[in-house]
Enzyme design. Structure first.
Site, PDB file in Angstrom:
ATOM      1  N   ASP A  56     -22.047  26.272  -0.972  1.00 11.92           N
ATOM      2  CA  ASP A  56     -21.360  26.406  -2.254  1.00 11.92           C
ATOM      3  C   ASP A  56     -20.739  25.075  -2.682  1.00 11.92           C
ATOM      4  OD1 ASP A  56     -20.183  27.444  -4.509  1.00 11.92           O
ATOM      5  OD2 ASP A  56     -19.258  29.138  -3.496  1.00 11.92           O
ATOM      6  N   CYS A  95     -21.812  29.247 -10.085  1.00 10.89           N
ATOM      7  CA  CYS A  95     -22.248  30.018  -8.925  1.00 10.89           C
ATOM      8  C   CYS A  95     -23.094  31.249  -9.235  1.00 10.89           C
ATOM      9  CB  CYS A  95     -21.009  30.434  -8.138  1.00 10.89           C
ATOM     10  SG  CYS A  95     -21.360  31.489  -6.739  1.00 10.89           S
ATOM     11  N   HIS A 149     -22.815  35.951  -5.674  1.00  5.72           N
ATOM     12  CA  HIS A 149     -21.413  35.802  -6.046  1.00  5.72           C
ATOM     13  C   HIS A 149     -20.694  37.134  -5.874  1.00  5.72           C
ATOM     14  CE1 HIS A 149     -17.906  34.188  -8.091  1.00  5.72           C
ATOM     15  NE2 HIS A 149     -17.880  35.263  -8.864  1.00  5.72           N
ATOM     16  N   ASP A 343     -25.964  25.662  -4.336  1.00  8.42           N
ATOM     17  CA  ASP A 343     -26.151  26.473  -5.547  1.00  8.42           C
ATOM     18  C   ASP A 343     -25.998  25.665  -6.831  1.00  8.42           C
ATOM     19  OD1 ASP A 343     -23.407  26.169  -5.238  1.00  8.42           O
ATOM     20  OD2 ASP A 343     -22.919  28.275  -5.594  1.00  8.42           O
TER      21      ASP A 343
END
Length: 505
Positions: A56, A95, A149, A343
């Site tokens: 992330d 995200c 997410h 991401d």
């Protein structure tokens, strides 16, 4: 014979059906049955496992990408065992849409997902996602940590979907303060984003604790425990590490890998002549304690955050190493396709900005490494690829066919010949209210059009030259000498028709 063969395949999945399907009364019959099962067992043993590691907010700035400071030995080792993509691009610099796009192999426009509040399965109930696809092909499917997410997205198609363990902070005083803030906010009736914004702790933490005190260490343990389980079918496993996402909280020993003075404060000036619509007010960073609600950060704050980000990269790298080491120890590595990707990109004070939420190169270019048995190892490719290409690629690598609804295309030929070309350009997009920014990245240029959704009128343009830098300082869209180039690129920016096949070289 065909019916017999089909029944044999069913038996592999449900052995208790053997007596129902056959009355094995003689050695001859038994021997004949075994002969028929041999090719089925062989095919099952040859099925490749899939391990996808999600990161992330990870910039493509690691040791293997040539960064002089970042310590990432485990990801570097993975790159040495596979193909490193220098020009991989996500479809949206945030995200939830990026992950949904990757898992479905479809553009945000196809899915209609552009924000943090639209789970894939609720927004597109019949979506053919990777968990659904591999479940239908007989794989065991597992999700650990932050994959989607929305954690329970695609729940019907996960064999294993444990809760994400741990707290994002480890210091008792910080946890107690956040708990008090949450009680007060809930008493005021705050929910959703408002509740989130009112209960944030500090942007950094470096507690002297074991790795699994923080979530990513515990997530690695979950994945390792599942890898150790016996199984009679191939697996599709997704392991999502939350770091280096804010807060930059990691065990102290990872902070100790760096010195604050190693991090140079980046140039804060926005690109000349760039439209205001292209930028944001930092995203989530403003919500953290001690961060000013407006205006720039001091040099000291900037370096502190850059230090914390680097510590979190190294912490996450260590968790990657633990999972892959277990894969090796169990003898699964030679039959497992390992993918590591980020991401979206991230800004660490670049242009005076933070976080993501733009169409800039810094937010759309992502790290991507693919280590596949039987394919190239320890090489880099400059081929332009999109993250929507990952689904069809994994389908092909595991002996299947990509679903027809995939917008992406398999890049297996790049794994075979990394010097080959693939796409003419990569697409990214980002919304600003009723205006959508569509961005085209070619080998040299990034061209963006901001299009009003109602009038279809282009309200702003950007053109950046990336021949020598990832951080160009001028928007060239109004330069007379580039108008012919802009006209050529503009024909590909069509919000209603991607013409995906025309992109392939």
């Amino acid at each position: 014979m065909l019916r017999f063969y089909v029944r044999c395949k069913v038996i592999l999945l449900r052995p208790n059906l053997l007596k129902e399907c056959f009355d094995v009364k003689s050695l001859t019959t038994s021997f004949f049955l075994l002969l028929c099962l041999v090719p089925v067992f062989a095919a099952a043993s040859e099925s490749k496992n899939v391990l996808i590691i999600f990161m992330d907010d990870l910039r493509p700035e690691l040791g293997c990408y040539g960064h002089p400071v970042i310590s990432s030995p485990n990801i570097d080792a993975l790159a040495a065992d596979g193909v490193l993509f220098e020009r991989a691009y996500c479809q949206q610099g945030i995200c939830a849409p990026s992950r949904a796009s990757m898992m479905a192999g479809q553009y945000p426009d196809t899915l209609g997902i552009y924000d943090l509040w639209s789970p894939l399965r609720r927004t597109v109930p019949d979506a053919m996602s990777m968990p659904r696809y591999f479940t239908q092909r007989g794989f065991e499917t597992s999700s650990f940590g932050k994959v989607y997410h929305h954690h329970i997205d695609d729940k019907p198609y996960w064999s294993h979907l444990p809760a994400v363990p741990g707290e994002k902070y480890a210091a008792p005083q910080t946890l107690a303060k956040i708990a008090r803030q949450k009680r007060l906010a809930q008493a005021k009736g705050l929910k959703g984003v408002d509740l989130f914004l009112s209960t944030q702790g500090p942007p950094i933490e470096n507690a002297d604790v074991p790795d699994d005190t923080y979530p990513d260490g515990a997530v690695a343990n979950q994945a390792i425990e599942t890898l150790r389980q016996k199984r009679d079918k191939p697996f599709f496993m997704c392991v999502g590490f939350a770091k280096p996402h804010l807060p930059f909280a990691a065990p102290k020993r990872y902070w100790d890998l760096y010195k604050r003075e190693q991090f140079a404060v980046p140039r804060r000036k926005l690109p000349t002549d760039a439209p205001v619509i292209a930028f944001t007010n930092w995203g989530e960073l403003r919500a953290y304690a001690g961060i000013p609600s407006e205006g720039p950060l001091s040099d000291d704050q900037t370096q502190q955050l850059m230090h914390g980000y680097a510590a979190c990269v190294s912490y996450a790298d260590a968790q990657v190493g633990k999972v892959i080491a277990e894969l090796d120890r169990l003898g699964l590595r030679d039959n497992t396709i390992v993918v590591l990707w980020g991401d979206h990109g991230y800004k660490l004070g670049d242009y005076g900005l933070w976080c993501k939420h733009t169409n800039l190169e810094l937010d759309t270019r992502v790290p991507l490494i693919v280590s596949a048995p039987g394919f190239a190892k320890g090489v880099r490719t400059k081929a332009l690829v999109e993250i929507v290409d990952l689904f069809p690629t994994l389908a092909k690598l595991t002996g299947g066919e990509p679903p027809p609804q995939c917008d992406g295309n398999s890049f297996v030929r790049i794994l075979e010949k990394p010097a080959a070309t693939f796409r003419e350009f990569a697409i990214s997009q980002y919304p600003r209210g009723s205006v959508m920014g569509y961005s085209i990245r070619t080998e040299r240029w990034r061209y963006t059009e901001w299009i009003d959704a109602k009038t279809r009128r282009v309200v702003d343009r950007e053109l950046y030259d990336h021949q020598t830098t990832q951080r160009p300082s001028h928007n060239l869209a109004d330069n007379a000498e580039h108008q012919e180039l802009i006209a050529d690129l503009s024909q590909y920016v069509d919000a209603t028709n991607r013409i995906k096949n025309a992109q392939l070289k």
